[in-house]
Design an enzyme around this catalytic site. Structure first.
Site, short mmCIF file in Angstrom:
data_model
loop_
_atom_site.label_atom_id
_atom_site.label_comp_id
_atom_site.label_asym_id
_atom_site.label_seq_id
_atom_site.Cartn_x
_atom_site.Cartn_y
_atom_site.Cartn_z
N ARG A 210 0.84 -1.20 0.00
CA ARG A 210 0.00 0.00 0.00
C ARG A 210 0.87 1.25 0.00
O ARG A 210 0.56 2.24 -0.66
CB ARG A 210 -0.90 0.00 1.25
CG ARG A 210 -1.98 -1.06 1.21
CD ARG A 210 -2.79 -1.03 2.50
NE ARG A 210 -3.73 -2.14 2.55
CZ ARG A 210 -3.93 -2.90 3.61
NH1 ARG A 210 -3.28 -2.67 4.74
NH2 ARG A 210 -4.80 -3.88 3.56
N PHE A 226 -11.69 -5.14 -5.37
CA PHE A 226 -11.64 -6.03 -4.19
C PHE A 226 -11.12 -5.22 -2.98
O PHE A 226 -10.15 -5.60 -2.33
CB PHE A 226 -10.72 -7.24 -4.42
CG PHE A 226 -11.00 -8.01 -5.68
CD1 PHE A 226 -12.03 -8.95 -5.74
CD2 PHE A 226 -10.25 -7.79 -6.83
CE1 PHE A 226 -12.28 -9.67 -6.91
CE2 PHE A 226 -10.50 -8.50 -8.00
CZ PHE A 226 -11.52 -9.44 -8.04
N ASP A 248 -16.18 -3.62 -4.33
CA ASP A 248 -16.18 -4.92 -3.66
C ASP A 248 -17.59 -5.49 -3.82
O ASP A 248 -18.57 -4.74 -3.83
CB ASP A 248 -15.83 -4.77 -2.17
CG ASP A 248 -15.38 -6.08 -1.55
OD1 ASP A 248 -14.19 -6.20 -1.21
OD2 ASP A 248 -16.23 -7.00 -1.39
N SER A 249 -17.70 -6.80 -3.93
CA SER A 249 -19.03 -7.39 -4.09
C SER A 249 -19.81 -7.36 -2.78
O SER A 249 -21.03 -7.50 -2.78
CB SER A 249 -18.92 -8.82 -4.62
OG SER A 249 -18.12 -9.59 -3.75
N ALA A 278 -16.63 -7.82 -9.46
CA ALA A 278 -15.43 -7.30 -10.13
C ALA A 278 -15.51 -7.49 -11.64
O ALA A 278 -15.23 -6.56 -12.40
CB ALA A 278 -14.20 -8.01 -9.58
N CYS A 336 -3.02 -14.15 -3.51
CA CYS A 336 -2.69 -14.60 -2.15
C CYS A 336 -2.97 -16.09 -2.00
O CYS A 336 -3.08 -16.60 -0.90
CB CYS A 336 -3.44 -13.79 -1.11
SG CYS A 336 -5.23 -13.90 -1.26
N1 SAH Z 1 -7.45 -5.46 -0.97
C1 SAH Z 1 -7.98 -5.71 0.34
C2 SAH Z 1 -8.20 -7.19 0.63
C3 SAH Z 1 -9.07 -7.89 -0.35
S1 SAH Z 1 -9.84 -9.32 0.28
C4 SAH Z 1 -7.12 -5.07 1.40
O1 SAH Z 1 -6.08 -4.46 1.07
O2 SAH Z 1 -7.45 -5.16 2.56
C5 SAH Z 1 -10.85 -9.81 -1.03
C6 SAH Z 1 -12.15 -9.04 -1.16
O3 SAH Z 1 -12.74 -9.43 -2.40
C7 SAH Z 1 -13.21 -9.32 -0.11
O4 SAH Z 1 -13.57 -8.13 0.55
C8 SAH Z 1 -14.41 -9.88 -0.89
O5 SAH Z 1 -15.67 -9.40 -0.43
C9 SAH Z 1 -14.16 -9.37 -2.28
N2 SAH Z 1 -14.70 -10.18 -3.40
C10 SAH Z 1 -14.76 -11.53 -3.51
N3 SAH Z 1 -15.28 -11.88 -4.71
C11 SAH Z 1 -15.53 -10.73 -5.39
C12 SAH Z 1 -16.05 -10.43 -6.69
N4 SAH Z 1 -16.40 -11.39 -7.54
N5 SAH Z 1 -16.16 -9.14 -7.05
C13 SAH Z 1 -15.81 -8.14 -6.20
N6 SAH Z 1 -15.32 -8.38 -4.96
C14 SAH Z 1 -15.17 -9.64 -4.55
#
Ligand code: SAH
Length: 392
Positions: A210, A226, A248-249, A278, A336
């Protein structure tokens, strides 16, 4: 309990790998419950390791290769080592950070245990039955090592323990009972919902990445896909982005991201958040709308069998971003999934770049930060990988 290995099955332990697979075991003596401490011997009767025994493919998670008791003093020594290391790398006792990982499983020679620190609250997660059984002892050692630095210990293992062990897992405070708290990361503030949030409440592992993003954000139109708690969005705002869109979904995640941006930048209208899938968002968004895109999806492959589909998922996702990102744009893309290697991830992104016919160069290769150390004898512990790409 004592365990005797089959002949020749000590090889990986001689290389200090911390797992013993069930197929390596010849005989188990002592009728103790799952999660018991097991002393392990070679077929010739030589002591080789001590660890937590568990039913399943990974039968023993090794705590030590020295023949020492796993008692209060053991836990205190190990947590002290972990804390000293976090101080040495500058994340603990820092003026700008009160959020860091204190214990990272195998990386701290404590397989099955994760402890994250958020200000005065420690969130502890057991991934093995043995660690679950030792939770009180660990909590006491944690108080001894951290002293007045922590006032609360929240134990959160509802989703991380094997449910077949029938432990009646629950999320509960072992010390204190703090309600809400604010974590500080590189001087930025975040609401942490460790009660209901994902993992221990925050993704502590993206701190350094970040920070890097902040340096690229000036005057850019940023899409944080996400976003979860909006970690990357808040850094982009501080970095001087022209506008920041978080997607985010989960609508709860979108609310959390908006709240975190508002806490750090009240009244700043550069940020907007969208609860949307997404793939749908990427498909529908305008071409050239963004010149800095972050893709930090959840683990697409939780297991090796899901690998093929996971790689396809990474390719599809990255191809969508490549096809729309503005000329001269920067893409931060992550995986991850522990089951996906660095090379496999890079190949998936390479395929995506080729599909979009864009000129792409790698600016940085990213990984997990120093408070998520990788045990050199356990390369499987290297799970977070990322690429920063320049797209012409
Ligand atoms: N980038 C974040 C962590 C991401 S965790 C950080 O820095 O803290 C992954 C995230 O993806 C979760 O919040 C989950 O709700 C979201 N997610 C999962 N599937 C998704 C999709 N199809 N479209 C959008 N978001 C999604």
């Amino acid at each position: 309990m004592t365990i005797k290995l089959k002949r020749g099955k000590e090889d990986s332990l001689l290389r200090f790998h911390p797992w013993i697979y069930s197929g390596a075991i010849e005989r188990r003596e002592g009728d103790e419950d799952e999660g018991a401490i097991a002393r392990v011997f070679t077929n010739d009767g030589q002591y080789i390791a001590t660890g937590h025994w568990q039913i399943g493919t990974i039968a023993v998670r090794v705590l030590t290769f020295d023949d020492e008791p796993i008692d209060d003093a053991f836990w205190r020594r190990r947590l002290q080592l972990a804390f000293d290391m976090r101080r040495a790398i500058g994340v603990a006792d820092s003026d700008v950070n009160n959020t860091y990982r204190l214990v990272h499983g195998e990386g701290d020679n404590l397989p099955g245990l994760v402890i994250d620190i958020y200000g005065q609250t420690a969130v502890m997660q057991a991934h093995s039955v043995g660690m679950h059984r030792c939770r009180q002892q660990i909590a006491e050692a944690l108080q001894a090592v951290m002293g007045a630095r922590i006032a609360n210990i929240f134990y959160k293992s509802e989703t991380t323990l094997p449910y077949k062990a029938g432990l009646g897992q629950e999320n509960t405070f072992l010390l204190g009972d703090a309600a809400d708290d604010v974590a500080i990361e590189n001087g930025l503030r975040f609401h942490i919902d460790w009660l209901r949030g994902q993992k221990t409440g925050f993704f502590v592992d993206q701190r350094d990445n970040r920070s890097l993003l902040e340096h690229y954000a000036h005057d850019r139109d940023v899409l944080n896909m996400f976003c979860y708690t909006g970690g990357f969005s808040v850094y982009a705002m501080r970095g001087g982005a022209r506008r920041v869109h978080s997607v985010d979904s989960s609508s709860k995640a979108v609310d959390l991201a908006s709240a975190n941006v508002a806490m750090n930048f009240p009244g700043d209208h550069r940020h907007q958040a969208f609860a949307e899938d997404a793939f749908r968002f990427l498909q529908q968004m305008d071409e050239d709308a963004y010149d800095l895109i972050i893709l930090d999806p959840p683990a697409f492959a939780k297991h090796k069998d899901a690998l093929r589909n996971a790689l396809k998922g990474y390719t599809r996702l990255n191809a969508a971003a490549f096809s729309k990102i503005r000329r001269g744009g920067i893409l931060f893309t992550f995986s991850c999934s522990q089951a996906v290697s660095k090379d496999q991830f890079r190949m998936a992104v390479f395929t995506a770049a080729a599909m979009s016919r864009r000129k792409v160069s790698i600016l940085h290769q990213l990984h997990q930060p120093a408070d998520h150390p990788v045990n050199i004898y356990h390369p499987e512990g290297e799970y977070l990988k990322g690429l920063v790409l320049h797209v012409e």
